[in-house]
Design a protein around this motif. Structure first.
Motif, mmCIF file in Angstrom:
data_model
loop_
_atom_site.group_PDB
_atom_site.id
_atom_site.type_symbol
_atom_site.label_atom_id
_atom_site.label_comp_id
_atom_site.label_asym_id
_atom_site.label_seq_id
_atom_site.Cartn_x
_atom_site.Cartn_y
_atom_site.Cartn_z
ATOM 1 N N UNK A 40 0.492 -1.094 -0.034
ATOM 2 C CA UNK A 40 -0.062 0.275 0.235
ATOM 3 C C UNK A 40 0.815 0.588 0.386
ATOM 4 N N UNK A 41 1.006 2.247 -0.881
ATOM 5 C CA UNK A 41 1.306 3.490 -0.595
ATOM 6 C C UNK A 41 0.962 4.094 0.466
ATOM 7 N N UNK A 42 1.709 4.892 0.725
ATOM 8 C CA UNK A 42 2.288 5.285 2.352
ATOM 9 C C UNK A 42 0.867 6.614 1.727
ATOM 10 N N UNK A 43 -0.029 7.422 2.625
ATOM 11 C CA UNK A 43 -0.942 8.351 2.813
ATOM 12 C C UNK A 43 -1.948 8.161 1.876
ATOM 13 N N UNK A 44 -1.453 7.192 0.819
ATOM 14 C CA UNK A 44 -2.692 7.408 -0.133
ATOM 15 C C UNK A 44 -4.158 5.966 0.842
ATOM 16 N N UNK A 45 -2.941 4.615 0.355
ATOM 17 C CA UNK A 45 -3.910 3.699 0.936
ATOM 18 C C UNK A 45 -4.096 3.185 2.232
ATOM 19 N N UNK A 46 -4.943 3.025 3.079
ATOM 20 C CA UNK A 46 -4.943 2.522 4.374
ATOM 21 C C UNK A 46 -4.664 1.332 4.737
ATOM 22 N N UNK A 47 -4.967 0.439 3.937
ATOM 23 C CA UNK A 47 -5.067 -0.854 3.470
ATOM 24 C C UNK A 47 -5.263 -1.515 2.182
ATOM 25 N N UNK A 48 -5.267 -2.582 2.436
ATOM 26 C CA UNK A 48 -5.591 -2.943 0.456
ATOM 27 C C UNK A 48 -5.656 -4.930 0.350
ATOM 28 N N UNK A 49 -6.443 -5.541 -0.226
ATOM 29 C CA UNK A 49 -6.125 -7.070 0.373
ATOM 30 C C UNK A 49 -7.612 -7.577 -0.912
ATOM 31 N N UNK A 50 -7.078 -8.699 -0.794
ATOM 32 C CA UNK A 50 -7.660 -9.829 -2.379
ATOM 33 C C UNK A 50 -8.730 -9.787 -1.076
ATOM 34 N N UNK A 51 -9.786 -10.224 -1.825
ATOM 35 C CA UNK A 51 -11.559 -10.527 -1.065
ATOM 36 C C UNK A 51 -12.014 -11.446 -2.067
ATOM 37 N N UNK A 52 -11.925 -12.751 -0.912
ATOM 38 C CA UNK A 52 -13.727 -13.416 -1.756
ATOM 39 C C UNK A 52 -15.644 -12.703 -2.054
ATOM 40 N N UNK A 53 -15.778 -13.049 -3.198
ATOM 41 C CA UNK A 53 -16.680 -12.586 -3.404
ATOM 42 C C UNK A 53 -17.115 -12.964 -2.568
ATOM 43 N N UNK A 54 -17.672 -13.920 -1.944
ATOM 44 C CA UNK A 54 -19.010 -14.141 -1.058
ATOM 45 C C UNK A 54 -18.573 -14.435 0.623
ATOM 46 N N UNK A 55 -16.824 -12.972 0.673
ATOM 47 C CA UNK A 55 -17.194 -12.758 2.077
ATOM 48 C C UNK A 55 -16.128 -11.489 1.834
ATOM 49 N N UNK A 56 -17.601 -10.038 1.172
ATOM 50 C CA UNK A 56 -16.300 -8.699 1.290
ATOM 51 C C UNK A 56 -17.031 -8.399 2.431
ATOM 52 N N UNK A 57 -15.852 -6.856 2.293
ATOM 53 C CA UNK A 57 -15.942 -6.380 3.467
ATOM 54 C C UNK A 57 -16.940 -5.346 3.233
ATOM 55 N N UNK A 58 -17.282 -3.586 3.584
ATOM 56 C CA UNK A 58 -18.119 -2.764 3.253
ATOM 57 C C UNK A 58 -17.526 -2.264 2.064
ATOM 58 N N UNK A 59 -18.748 -1.951 1.567
ATOM 59 C CA UNK A 59 -18.559 -1.435 -0.116
ATOM 60 C C UNK A 59 -19.522 -0.191 -0.657
ATOM 61 N N UNK A 60 -18.687 0.851 -1.281
ATOM 62 C CA UNK A 60 -19.242 2.013 -1.870
ATOM 63 C C UNK A 60 -20.572 1.729 -2.120
ATOM 64 N N UNK A 61 -21.539 3.855 -1.454
ATOM 65 C CA UNK A 61 -23.106 4.235 -1.539
ATOM 66 C C UNK A 61 -23.325 3.389 -3.088
ATOM 67 N N UNK A 62 -24.472 2.722 -3.335
ATOM 68 C CA UNK A 62 -25.279 2.174 -4.631
ATOM 69 C C UNK A 62 -25.310 2.888 -5.490
ATOM 70 N N UNK A 63 -24.775 4.253 -5.227
ATOM 71 C CA UNK A 63 -24.831 5.942 -6.644
ATOM 72 C C UNK A 63 -23.521 6.258 -7.416
ATOM 73 N N UNK A 64 -22.501 5.473 -6.632
ATOM 74 C CA UNK A 64 -21.126 5.346 -7.661
ATOM 75 C C UNK A 64 -21.039 4.265 -8.185
ATOM 76 N N UNK A 65 -20.420 4.780 -9.380
ATOM 77 C CA UNK A 65 -19.960 3.631 -10.574
ATOM 78 C C UNK A 65 -19.288 2.604 -9.978
ATOM 79 N N UNK A 66 -18.174 2.985 -8.597
ATOM 80 C CA UNK A 66 -17.687 1.976 -7.951
ATOM 81 C C UNK A 66 -18.449 0.716 -7.220
ATOM 82 N N UNK A 67 -20.180 1.476 -7.083
ATOM 83 C CA UNK A 67 -20.268 0.001 -6.810
ATOM 84 C C UNK A 67 -21.575 -1.036 -7.420
ATOM 85 N N UNK A 68 -21.351 -0.425 -8.909
ATOM 86 C CA UNK A 68 -21.986 -0.850 -9.752
ATOM 87 C C UNK A 68 -20.612 -1.713 -10.463
ATOM 88 N N UNK A 69 -19.711 -1.491 -11.073
ATOM 89 C CA UNK A 69 -18.178 -2.434 -11.366
ATOM 90 C C UNK A 69 -17.861 -3.024 -10.343
#
Ligand SMILES: [Zn+2]
Length: 275
Positions: free
Chosen positions: A231-260
């Protein structure tokens, strides 16, 4: 943008009486207490708007963007709502016009004077442009392209947290395209900078205009090639590989990130189901 919306830019006082009014005080949209768009009579006590333009038509009906300074006192019956709440609450076809209305009002206020010589500008007829009568410089509304990348490694997705996300929320990587860069170059650079990985097989997914303050987010799927997550210092606090059946909290449905992310999850689940 909704299909029957036509963008244009001209003085607000030419708007028809039945115009849809997208009114702002600073960064917040002015709405009636029931969250519907205000009428001109509702806004009368605010005095003349600092910016007032027709920014397009919806099904032939004028859409008018009006802006007053931040902190302008509102009469009873009107409220000011932050853009993220507005976008969550409004119907999709109105939300896309809201994004445009706010961006055009902001641009109008920020382009009153020439960026080169400081002379007062004028609106070019028939174009969303301001021109300087002294040196001829033209200014157009600014749109800043940004890229979002969701990396897959088998059935797992790379999700990361920026320090400014809400607690517990993870998303795809994203960053602004630098001057002179292609979107593809930006994506490879951002992924290497933010998590230290090599990727390939970029697949374009979709795009979204995002008014914070004038981005156009272009979203892609990509596949992991090599590297360990750093993870890049100051930019990324945490990053990891997540199985689709064990996802963390995700962005709000209005965002394109949610749809992606939902699109990738659906594809991976469908592949698993097919065996
Ligand atoms: Zn000038």
């Amino acid at each position: 943008m909704t299909e029957d919306f036509l963008p244009l830019f001209s003085a607000g006082h030419h708007a028809s009486d039945d115009a849809l009014l997208f009114a702002y005080t600073g960064d917040e949209q002015i709405l009636r207490a029931d969250l519907t768009l205000p009428a001109l009579a509702d806004l009368a006590s605010l005095g003349p708007a600092g910016s007032d333009n027709i920014i397009g038509t919806l099904g032939g009906r004028d859409c008018r963007a009006l802006a007053w300074p931040r902190g302008t006192a509102l009469p009873d019956g009107l409220i000011a709502q932050g853009m993220r709440d507005v976008l969550t609450a409004q119907a999709a076809h109105i939300a896309s016009i809201t994004v445009r209305a706010r961006q055009m009002a902001t641009w109008d206020l920020h382009s009153r004077h020439c960026g080169a010589c400081g002379t007062a500008t004028f609106v070019v007829a028939g174009e969303p442009a301001k021109e300087c009568p002294n040196c001829g410089l033209r200014e157009y509304p600014r749109i800043a392209p940004a890229a979002m990348i969701l990396i897959r490694r088998g059935d797992r997705l790379l999700l990361a947290r920026s320090p400014h996300f809400k607690p517990g929320v993870y998303s795809a990587l994203a960053g602004f395209v630098e001057a002179g860069e292609s979107v593809e170059t930006c994506i490879h650079r951002e992924v290497l900078e933010e998590v230290g990985l090599k990727i390939d097989n970029l697949r374009y997914f979709s795009s979204q205009s995002w008014p914070f303050p004038h981005s156009l987010m272009l979203a892609f799927h990509a596949d992991y090639v090599s590297g360990d997550i750093v993870p890049q210092a100051d930019e990324i606090e945490d990053a990891g590989w997540y199985d689709v059946d064990a996802l963390p909290g995700l962005p709000a449905p209005i965002s394109i990130a949610s749809r992606l992310i939902a699109n990738a999850v659906d594809e991976i689940r469908a592949r698993r189901a097919a065996g």
